[in-house]
Design an enzyme around this catalytic site. Sequence first.
Site, PDB file in Angstrom:
ATOM      1  N   CYS A 263     -22.512  20.469 -12.128  1.00  0.00           N
ATOM      2  CA  CYS A 263     -23.847  20.517 -11.526  1.00  0.00           C
ATOM      3  C   CYS A 263     -23.703  21.093 -10.124  1.00  0.00           C
ATOM      4  CB  CYS A 263     -24.411  19.096 -11.461  1.00  0.00           C
ATOM      5  SG  CYS A 263     -26.026  19.010 -10.667  1.00  0.00           S
TER       6      CYS A 263
ATOM      7  N   ARG B 117     -30.536   8.344 -12.807  1.00  0.00           N
ATOM      8  CA  ARG B 117     -29.374   8.087 -11.949  1.00  0.00           C
ATOM      9  C   ARG B 117     -29.756   7.209 -10.765  1.00  0.00           C
ATOM     10  NH1 ARG B 117     -25.884  11.697 -14.370  1.00  0.00           N
ATOM     11  NH2 ARG B 117     -26.954  13.545 -15.203  1.00  0.00           N
TER      12      ARG B 117
ATOM     13  N   CYS C   7     -27.913  23.351   8.259  1.00  0.00           N
ATOM     14  CA  CYS C   7     -28.947  23.895   7.362  1.00  0.00           C
ATOM     15  C   CYS C   7     -30.209  24.247   8.149  1.00  0.00           C
ATOM     16  CB  CYS C   7     -29.262  22.856   6.287  1.00  0.00           C
ATOM     17  SG  CYS C   7     -30.487  23.440   5.094  1.00  0.00           S
TER      18      CYS C   7
ATOM     19  N   CYS D 286     -31.926  18.852 -13.077  1.00  0.00           N
ATOM     20  CA  CYS D 286     -31.765  17.514 -12.501  1.00  0.00           C
ATOM     21  C   CYS D 286     -32.772  17.455 -11.365  1.00  0.00           C
ATOM     22  CB  CYS D 286     -30.337  17.349 -11.976  1.00  0.00           C
ATOM     23  SG  CYS D 286     -30.103  15.856 -10.975  1.00  0.00           S
TER      24      CYS D 286
ATOM     25  N   CYS E  15     -20.627  17.230  -9.226  1.00  0.00           N
ATOM     26  CA  CYS E  15     -21.814  17.825  -8.593  1.00  0.00           C
ATOM     27  C   CYS E  15     -21.450  18.364  -7.220  1.00  0.00           C
ATOM     28  CB  CYS E  15     -22.904  16.782  -8.416  1.00  0.00           C
ATOM     29  SG  CYS E  15     -23.247  15.830  -9.892  1.00  0.00           S
TER      30      CYS E  15
ATOM     31  N   CYS F   2     -35.885  19.033   6.473  1.00  0.00           N
ATOM     32  CA  CYS F   2     -36.084  17.820   5.666  1.00  0.00           C
ATOM     33  C   CYS F   2     -35.801  16.586   6.546  1.00  0.00           C
ATOM     34  CB  CYS F   2     -35.178  17.839   4.444  1.00  0.00           C
ATOM     35  SG  CYS F   2     -35.254  19.423   3.564  1.00  0.00           S
TER      36      CYS F   2
ATOM     37  N   CYS G 196     -32.640  14.277   6.252  1.00  0.00           N
ATOM     38  CA  CYS G 196     -31.321  14.857   5.984  1.00  0.00           C
ATOM     39  C   CYS G 196     -30.464  15.053   7.225  1.00  0.00           C
ATOM     40  CB  CYS G 196     -31.479  16.188   5.253  1.00  0.00           C
ATOM     41  SG  CYS G 196     -29.887  16.854   4.708  1.00  0.00           S
TER      42      CYS G 196
HETATM   43  N1  SAM Z   1     -29.859  21.852   0.186  1.00  0.00           N
HETATM   44  C1  SAM Z   1     -30.022  21.510  -1.166  1.00  0.00           C
HETATM   45  C2  SAM Z   1     -31.371  20.950  -1.447  1.00  0.00           C
HETATM   46  O1  SAM Z   1     -32.062  20.554  -0.509  1.00  0.00           O
HETATM   47  O2  SAM Z   1     -31.755  20.904  -2.604  1.00  0.00           O
HETATM   48  C3  SAM Z   1     -28.960  20.591  -1.710  1.00  0.00           C
HETATM   49  C4  SAM Z   1     -28.412  19.426  -0.900  1.00  0.00           C
HETATM   50  S1  SAM Z   1     -29.568  18.095  -0.578  1.00  0.00           S
HETATM   51  C5  SAM Z   1     -28.626  17.126   0.579  1.00  0.00           C
HETATM   52  C6  SAM Z   1     -29.626  17.167  -2.087  1.00  0.00           C
HETATM   53  C7  SAM Z   1     -30.591  16.002  -2.157  1.00  0.00           C
HETATM   54  O3  SAM Z   1     -30.052  14.876  -1.520  1.00  0.00           O
HETATM   55  C8  SAM Z   1     -31.940  16.163  -1.486  1.00  0.00           C
HETATM   56  O4  SAM Z   1     -32.835  16.855  -2.288  1.00  0.00           O
HETATM   57  C9  SAM Z   1     -32.386  14.740  -1.287  1.00  0.00           C
HETATM   58  O5  SAM Z   1     -33.189  14.319  -2.367  1.00  0.00           O
HETATM   59  C10 SAM Z   1     -31.081  13.954  -1.244  1.00  0.00           C
HETATM   60  N2  SAM Z   1     -30.846  13.392   0.088  1.00  0.00           N
HETATM   61  C11 SAM Z   1     -30.516  14.076   1.205  1.00  0.00           C
HETATM   62  N3  SAM Z   1     -30.383  13.260   2.270  1.00  0.00           N
HETATM   63  C12 SAM Z   1     -30.652  12.011   1.819  1.00  0.00           C
HETATM   64  C13 SAM Z   1     -30.685  10.727   2.440  1.00  0.00           C
HETATM   65  N4  SAM Z   1     -30.454  10.588   3.737  1.00  0.00           N
HETATM   66  N5  SAM Z   1     -30.969   9.656   1.686  1.00  0.00           N
HETATM   67  C14 SAM Z   1     -31.221   9.803   0.366  1.00  0.00           C
HETATM   68  N6  SAM Z   1     -31.208  10.987  -0.273  1.00  0.00           N
HETATM   69  C15 SAM Z   1     -30.938  12.087   0.434  1.00  0.00           C
HETATM   70 FE1  SF4 Z   2     -30.989  21.501   3.971  1.00  0.00          FE
HETATM   71 FE2  SF4 Z   2     -30.703  18.880   3.766  1.00  0.00          FE
HETATM   72 FE3  SF4 Z   2     -33.069  19.973   3.277  1.00  0.00          FE
HETATM   73 FE4  SF4 Z   2     -31.049  20.384   1.545  1.00  0.00          FE
HETATM   74  S1  SF4 Z   2     -32.033  18.437   2.010  1.00  0.00           S
HETATM   75  S2  SF4 Z   2     -32.489  21.920   2.336  1.00  0.00           S
HETATM   76  S3  SF4 Z   2     -29.300  20.412   2.988  1.00  0.00           S
HETATM   77  S4  SF4 Z   2     -31.975  19.985   5.262  1.00  0.00           S
END
Ligand code: SAM
Ligand code: SF4
Length: 346
Positions: free
Chosen positions: A124, A256, A47, A184, A91, A51, A54
């Site tokens: 979802c 959730r 990606c 959500c 989801c 973030c 992530c």
């Molecule tokens: N890329 C999309 C986005 O950012 O909305 C969808 C996938 S993203 C992985 C979905 C959500 O997972 C993120 O918004 C975050 O809140 C949660 N998430 C991601 N990595 C995480 C982690 N290491 N621990 C807890 N929650 C996490």
């Molecule tokens: Fe990309 Fe992870 Fe951020 Fe979603 S949470 S936009 S998958 S880096």
Amino acid sequence: MTLAELQALHALPFFDLIKRAREVHEEFWPDGKIQLCTLLSIKTGGCSEDCAYCAQSARYKTELESHVLLEREEVMRHARAARESGSTRFCMGAAWKGVRGGTPRFEQVLDIVRDVSTLGMEVCVTLGELGPDEAIQLRDAGVTAYNHNLDTSPEHYPNIVTSHTYEDRLRTIRNVQGAGISVCCGGILGLGETITDRLRLLEVISNFNPQPESVPINSLMPMPGTPLAENPQVDPFDLVRMIACARISVPGAKVRLSAGRTRLSDEVQALCFYAGANSIFYGEKLLTAENPESEKDRALLAKLGLKTLEPDRSLEAPDFDHSLPASPSLDGHCHETHACTPAGCG
Ligand code: SAM
Ligand code: SF4
Ligand code: DTB
């Protein structure tokens, strides 16, 4: 709710707060059932976004195996298995900054959604940024909810993500609302935020109009290679307080208890359910991180005497295939309305 109201709630003695939350929960969710949801990462890793929590960001050297968008049939295999295991919501997540209409990959996602939506579960998706037209196309394909988390307060967000803004996230949420798709939207605890940041998040979310249908509360799963890999675990009592504040401030939402359950004791999870959590992600994997084993979750729910939500019949396609095994219910009773035998059901 206002920040001041949320702060007053959060400052209550622990038992006073969870008692208040329980009262709201019992008023809005009198059947006390827990919704089981299954997650599937349909496109993993690589990606463009940064973030800091992530594992799927291409900017960090993580242990993750990336994969391109899954084929329709493979997604359907997972979705059927989810339905058979008792999930009523499926989801699908994709590690994208966002989606653009007219592209082959968006068309592929629409095809996947059309297929999955025949199974009678809530559908979802979480695909990143979305424009108004894409939102309408997703709705027409059968998406019932869109996950787009705000993660933390507007003030703390730039410390966690710099490649897009809080306002970008809010714009997508408005586009989802505009298409009539359920929102959500929740956050993550453990990002180095203050209690005020957590309550600011709830202030923003509780002031959505309409309020979101679903509020996931994640605890950071520290992912090796990410900037937050060494962050300390959140105090479980603070997690329960956050769940309680979410229940009170967004009373009609499913709250959730999301990522991070592998690091919670059964007792803490029980407190979270008492304080208003009424959904979990079920199945051994979240998107890329670990989740408790299904068997362990079944045992916990059974121990607590918590029943699970049955499928919503109104979501089934007219030609719904009832020859598939019915969703086994955790309370051992068949919730199917069609004629079934003990051998074919439960
Ligand atoms: N890329 C999309 C986005 O950012 O909305 C969808 C996938 S993203 C992985 C979905 C959500 O997972 C993120 O918004 C975050 O809140 C949660 N998430 C991601 N990595 C995480 C982690 N290491 N621990 C807890 N929650 C996490
Ligand atoms: Fe990309 Fe992870 Fe951020 Fe979603 S949470 S936009 S998958 S880096
Ligand atoms: C949400 O708030 N939590 C889920 C779901 N919405 C998409 C995702 C949790 C992801 C946890 C980290 C991972 O599996 O990579």
